[in-house]
Motif scaffolding. Structure first.
Motif: not given
Ligand code: SAM
Length: 232
Positions: A6, A21-23, A25, A45-46, A51, A73-74, A91-93, A101
């Motif tokens: 990170l 910062d989308i997703g 957490d 955004g989460e 989370p 939000a999605n 990050a992290g997906m 997305i």
């Molecule tokens: N970004 C942080 C990091 O890199 O440490 C968290 C990574 S975590 C593994 C992935 C996060 O993305 C989860 O909290 C999940 O709920 C969220 N997430 C997955 N799909 C998403 C979406 N379409 N919109 C927003 N959040 C999303």
């Protein structure tokens, strides 16, 4: 303190940027960026409620709710026009999910100056999406943390994207899509380690794969050959 992964993502955020910062957490990343004085405003955004609640409480606890807006939000739906977001972090997906997305709400990227993406896999799919849409990869980083390799891809829109004009830009080659155009130039020790490991895995799979599975063998051999070429 942030994880090395990170922290490396944070290092690519432009000073003074308005960040989504989308997703997010736990929202550690935007919290860190504001505390460090790198930025003044962020949307976290989460999509999952658990989370989201944790992030919201965390941001309230550290008294940053005036600077960081945590939203349930999605994807890019978290971003509103008035936010004037110019840096987006995802990050992290998986790389496919990140592409989806971005693709689902591509109009929201028109005012964006920089995407900082850290796919956990399928980096090639994500690079292909960026290339197709008219984003240029301006920087990349590879790192190894707790036995896992992570790649970070930084992309910026070209005129092709912002003006919808026809691409005259050089397109990425297959090798650049797989290995990363900037990572390939660098061929760092960690980069070589990642691909040596990948090659060893392919060798093991090929050893066990029955001779009659011709198509699969050809596919894996081709993959292995590409790796060996860049490791030369
Ligand atoms: N970004 C942080 C990091 O890199 O440490 C968290 C990574 S975590 C593994 C992935 C996060 O993305 C989860 O909290 C999940 O709920 C969220 N997430 C997955 N799909 C998403 C979406 N379409 N919109 C927003 N959040 C999303």
């Amino acid at each position: 303190r942030l994880s090395q992964r990170l922290q490396s993502v944070a290092d690519f955020v432009s000073k003074g940027a308005r960040v989504a910062d989308i997703g997010s957490d736990h929202a550690y990343l935007p919290a860190y960026l504001v505390q460090e004085g790198t930025i003044d405003f962020a949307v976290a955004g989460e999509v999952v409620e658990g989370p989201f609640n944790i992030a919201k409480n965390h941001i309230n606890d550290i008294n940053l709710h005036n600077k960081i807006d945590v939203r349930l939000a999605n994807g890019l739906a978290a971003i509103e026009k008035d936010d004037q977001i110019d840096n987006i972090v995802i990050a992290g997906m998986g790389g496919i999910l990140i592409s989806e997305i971005l693709d689902a709400d591509i109009k929201k990227l028109k005012q964006v100056k920089r995407l900082i993406l850290q796919p956990n896999n399928h980096e090639d799919t994500l690079r292909q999406w960026l290339d197709n849409q008219g984003f240029r990869i301006v920087d990349e980083k590879i790192l190894l943390e707790a036995g896992k390799f992570y790649e970070i891809i930084v992309a910026e829109p070209t005129d092709c994207f912002t003006e919808n004009s026809v691409s005259t830009d050089r397109k990425l080659s297959v090798k650049e899509l797989i290995f990363g155009p900037k990572l390939l130039l660098d061929k760092s020790d960690i980069f070589c380690k990642k691909w040596e490991k990948e090659r060893d895995t392919l060798n093991k799979i090929l050893k066990r794969l029955p001779e009659e599975q011709v198509a699969k063998r050809v596919e894996l051999q081709a993959k292995k050959q590409k790796i060996e070429e860049i490791l030369k």
